[in-house]
Enzyme design. Structure first.
Site, PDB file in Angstrom:
ATOM      1  N   MET A   1      -8.768   8.494   9.054  1.00 21.61           N
ATOM      2  CA  MET A   1      -9.304   8.959   7.770  1.00 21.61           C
ATOM      3  C   MET A   1     -10.385  10.025   7.965  1.00 21.61           C
ATOM      4  O   MET A   1     -11.414  10.018   7.278  1.00 21.61           O
ATOM      5  CB  MET A   1      -9.880   7.769   6.971  1.00 21.61           C
ATOM      6  CG  MET A   1      -8.845   6.697   6.653  1.00 21.61           C
ATOM      7  SD  MET A   1      -9.553   5.165   6.020  1.00 21.61           S
ATOM      8  CE  MET A   1     -10.259   4.441   7.514  1.00 21.61           C
TER       9      MET A   1
ATOM     10  N   LYS B   1      -3.559   2.867  -1.921  1.00 25.71           N
ATOM     11  CA  LYS B   1      -4.863   3.505  -1.767  1.00 25.71           C
ATOM     12  C   LYS B   1      -4.676   4.894  -1.184  1.00 25.71           C
ATOM     13  O   LYS B   1      -4.021   5.070  -0.171  1.00 25.71           O
ATOM     14  CB  LYS B   1      -5.755   2.680  -0.841  1.00 25.71           C
ATOM     15  CG  LYS B   1      -6.132   1.325  -1.391  1.00 25.71           C
ATOM     16  CD  LYS B   1      -6.992   0.588  -0.397  1.00 25.71           C
ATOM     17  CE  LYS B   1      -7.358  -0.783  -0.913  1.00 25.71           C
ATOM     18  NZ  LYS B   1      -8.193  -1.517   0.055  1.00 25.71           N
TER      19      LYS B   1
ATOM     20  N   ASP C   1       0.814  -1.209   0.000  1.00 28.74           N
ATOM     21  CA  ASP C   1       0.000   0.000   0.000  1.00 28.74           C
ATOM     22  C   ASP C   1       0.848   1.259   0.000  1.00 28.74           C
ATOM     23  O   ASP C   1       2.048   1.228   0.278  1.00 28.74           O
ATOM     24  CB  ASP C   1      -0.897   0.028   1.249  1.00 28.74           C
ATOM     25  CG  ASP C   1      -2.092  -0.907   1.135  1.00 28.74           C
ATOM     26  OD1 ASP C   1      -2.380  -1.361   0.021  1.00 28.74           O
ATOM     27  OD2 ASP C   1      -2.729  -1.171   2.164  1.00 28.74           O
TER      28      ASP C   1
ATOM     29  N   GLY D   1       2.280  10.411  11.455  1.00 28.43           N
ATOM     30  CA  GLY D   1       2.778   9.946  12.743  1.00 28.43           C
ATOM     31  C   GLY D   1       3.852   8.879  12.635  1.00 28.43           C
ATOM     32  O   GLY D   1       3.786   8.002  11.776  1.00 28.43           O
TER      33      GLY D   1
END
Length: 268
Positions: A181, A67, A45, A210
């Site tokens: 999100m 994504k 990802d 983070g």
């Protein structure tokens, strides 16, 4: 050590769903690292850091299925198919995911798809952002006498632009709430929590990137945080933390990597 090694063996035709954590390679588990170094194919990802990708063997084929919010390089159905195809071709397949595979990572969906096609799976937990990023920012998720519980919530807007959440249950002042999100929906989150009883003055923070070198932590309160995010141009990936624990440590104690130190010569 032999037992650890046996549990960490990735066989041909198997898939390992591995949590890579939020970015810092030092947060990988021993098991995750062992699996990573065995992979022949890595399906990964966008949120997997470059430092972690560099741990893959030189011969490993890399397939990007990253994504981004509302923009998928490959839809989930396509990712499932790639994993199955590679495993059924006899490869040692690594599905490398930011955070933890079973915390907003769709690891459960991928495992179901693979099992239905006769493919065995390893599931290797990783540090989820709510735990790792808040720790690096010096924010405890729970603290005796302050917060007795915490909730992890997705703040991703639905296709209709709505956010249907149990707002009343999230308004308990003794509970820390962490939104994944949720940057684009932060104004709605702030408004709804205040409408359902959470004080506008409740401490709140946003943690951008983070555990990475670029980490930024912006602190305010539930009412002010949307404007602060806009003023500081905060972009995903970012985590929203709401609750009294945000103010548990003076920011002067925090060195942005989970390192807390005494305040020296504060009045100098």
């Amino acid at each position: 050590m032999q037992k650890i090694a046996e549990k960490s063996t990735l066989k041909a035709g198997e898939v390992a769903l591995v949590g890579a954590g939020p970015g810092d390679p030092e947060l990988l588990t021993i098991r995750a690292l062992r699996i990573i170094t065995q992979a022949e194919v890595a399906v990964y990802d966008r949120l997997v850091s470059e430092e972690i990708m560099n741990l893959l063997p030189a011969y490993c084929e890399k397939i990007y299925v990253g994504k981004k919010q509302a923009k998928h390089h490959l839809p989930q159905e396509g990712i499932n198919e790639v994993l199955a195809q590679q495993a059924l071709a006899g490869k040692k397949v690594l599905r490398l995911k930011g955070g933890d595979p079973f915390v907003f990572g769709r690891g459960g969906e991928e495992a179901e798809y693979l099992l239905e096609r006769g493919v065995s799976c390893h599931v290797v937990p990783g540090m989820t952002a709510a735990s790792a990023c808040t720790t690096y920012a010096g924010i405890p998720l729970t603290h005796r006498g302050v917060a007795q519980g915490c909730s992890f919530i997705t703040g991703h807007l639905q296709s209709e632009g709505e956010l249907d959440l149990p707002w009343t249950s999230l308004s308990n002042d003794s509970q820390t709430v962490v939104f994944y999100m949720g940057i684009n929906s932060l104004p709605i989150i702030s408004q709804k929590l205040i409408e359902h009883g959470r004080l506008a003055s409740t401490p709140a923070a946003v943690i951008e990137k983070g555990t990475c070198p670029q980490q930024r932590t912006i602190r305010g309160n539930l009412e002010s945080l949307p404007d602060l995010v806009k003023a500081h141009n905060i972009k995903p990936p970012a985590l929203i933390v709401i609750g009294q624990v945000v103010d548990q440590f003076d920011p002067a104690h925090v060195n942005e990597n989970g390192y807390l130190q005494p305040i020296v010569n504060r009045d100098a």
